[in-house]
Design an enzyme around this catalytic site. Sequence first.
Site, mmCIF file in Angstrom:
data_model
loop_
_atom_site.group_PDB
_atom_site.id
_atom_site.type_symbol
_atom_site.label_atom_id
_atom_site.label_comp_id
_atom_site.label_asym_id
_atom_site.label_seq_id
_atom_site.Cartn_x
_atom_site.Cartn_y
_atom_site.Cartn_z
ATOM 1 N N ASP A 96 40.803 -4.252 -7.191
ATOM 2 C CA ASP A 96 41.360 -3.089 -7.869
ATOM 3 C C ASP A 96 40.254 -2.454 -8.706
ATOM 4 O O ASP A 96 40.057 -2.786 -9.868
ATOM 5 C CB ASP A 96 42.543 -3.508 -8.744
ATOM 6 C CG ASP A 96 43.359 -2.317 -9.201
ATOM 7 O OD1 ASP A 96 42.957 -1.174 -8.917
ATOM 8 O OD2 ASP A 96 44.411 -2.524 -9.831
ATOM 9 N N ALA A 97 39.521 -1.553 -8.071
ATOM 10 C CA ALA A 97 38.405 -0.894 -8.743
ATOM 11 C C ALA A 97 38.571 0.621 -8.782
ATOM 12 O O ALA A 97 37.860 1.286 -9.525
ATOM 13 C CB ALA A 97 37.082 -1.247 -8.052
ATOM 14 N N LYS A 98 39.475 1.162 -7.965
ATOM 15 C CA LYS A 98 39.810 2.596 -7.955
ATOM 16 C C LYS A 98 38.564 3.464 -7.918
ATOM 17 O O LYS A 98 38.455 4.469 -8.625
ATOM 18 C CB LYS A 98 40.686 2.946 -9.151
ATOM 19 C CG LYS A 98 42.026 2.204 -9.165
ATOM 20 C CD LYS A 98 42.884 2.634 -10.341
ATOM 21 C CE LYS A 98 44.221 1.919 -10.346
ATOM 22 N NZ LYS A 98 44.112 0.481 -10.694
ATOM 23 N N ARG A 99 37.649 3.133 -7.037
ATOM 24 C CA ARG A 99 36.417 3.904 -6.919
ATOM 25 C C ARG A 99 36.690 5.220 -6.192
ATOM 26 O O ARG A 99 37.531 5.300 -5.312
ATOM 27 C CB ARG A 99 35.358 3.104 -6.169
ATOM 28 C CG ARG A 99 34.909 1.827 -6.878
ATOM 29 C CD ARG A 99 34.297 2.126 -8.243
ATOM 30 N NE ARG A 99 33.544 0.999 -8.769
ATOM 31 C CZ ARG A 99 33.927 0.223 -9.768
ATOM 32 N NH1 ARG A 99 35.086 0.444 -10.364
ATOM 33 N NH2 ARG A 99 33.176 -0.769 -10.192
ATOM 34 N N THR A 126 40.935 -0.665 -3.723
ATOM 35 C CA THR A 126 41.675 0.521 -4.150
ATOM 36 C C THR A 126 40.687 1.657 -4.394
ATOM 37 O O THR A 126 39.613 1.457 -4.952
ATOM 38 C CB THR A 126 42.499 0.266 -5.427
ATOM 39 O OG1 THR A 126 41.621 -0.091 -6.500
ATOM 40 C CG2 THR A 126 43.534 -0.829 -5.195
#
Length: 280
Positions: A96-99, A126
């Site tokens: 879960d890094a939402k890059r 993510t």
Amino acid sequence: MTLEPFGARLRRSMDDRGPLCVGIDPHASLLTDWGLNDDLAGLERFSRTVVEALADRVAVLKPQSAFFERFGSRGVAVLEKSVEEARAAGALVVMDAKRGDIGSTMAAYAETFLRKDAPLFSDALTVSPYLGYGSLKPAVDLARESGAGLFVLALTSNPEGGEVQHAVRADGRSVGATMLAHLAAENAGETPLGSFGAVVGATLGDLSSYDLDINGPLLAPGIGAQGATPADLPGVFGAAVRRVVPNVSRGVLRHGPDVAALRSSADRFAEEIRTAVATV
């Protein structure tokens, strides 16, 4: 050797272990609740305990990269070890890094988490599409090459998300619906499940106005501390509920550091989810 596509591996893991995803979220308040210091030693103890308790029984573990990155390079080293040990025990790891960026920068983010020999290689990542869905192409391409997957922010559970995701485009379709359509195209023809999923909040209520049939997984935060329950899933996701990966973080993690209590809580959520999904 290229891995079997993420969608196929996820479908098998969900069928074998149940669809539960548990976050690894070592934020300061949880470390304190566990009787740990908010330091590197506390981070290591927390992460090792969650992996030991759950990696051999839940389908997915989802470490939140930010809570490791805040400790600098030594925190990232703990994250690398957690990913390695979780995958070795059989859990799929969603980072879960939402890059989200463009061009070579997005390609570098993709290489960080999706290149097979990278220290932080994860089964899925993510990502944020709000520089335009096309900006994700380096991650999409590398995920296909590596047998990994993506979870694209589409209809998130945070209240602020609506101002972007529910905005209506000139063609009359909302931004969130547009992201779902892109993912359906990525997953076309894939069996038993495509590898490109959407993040769709379990707290959003009836989503029947959206086409959730993207032939891919739907990562659903919001179960537990945010107020949604497993029993809510059929009403939110309808016929797509069998492709939902419900995420629980604090609802399970608050039972630590007792390993048996963590396992019992995860088992209880998994069974409640199985029961709810079976009604559809």
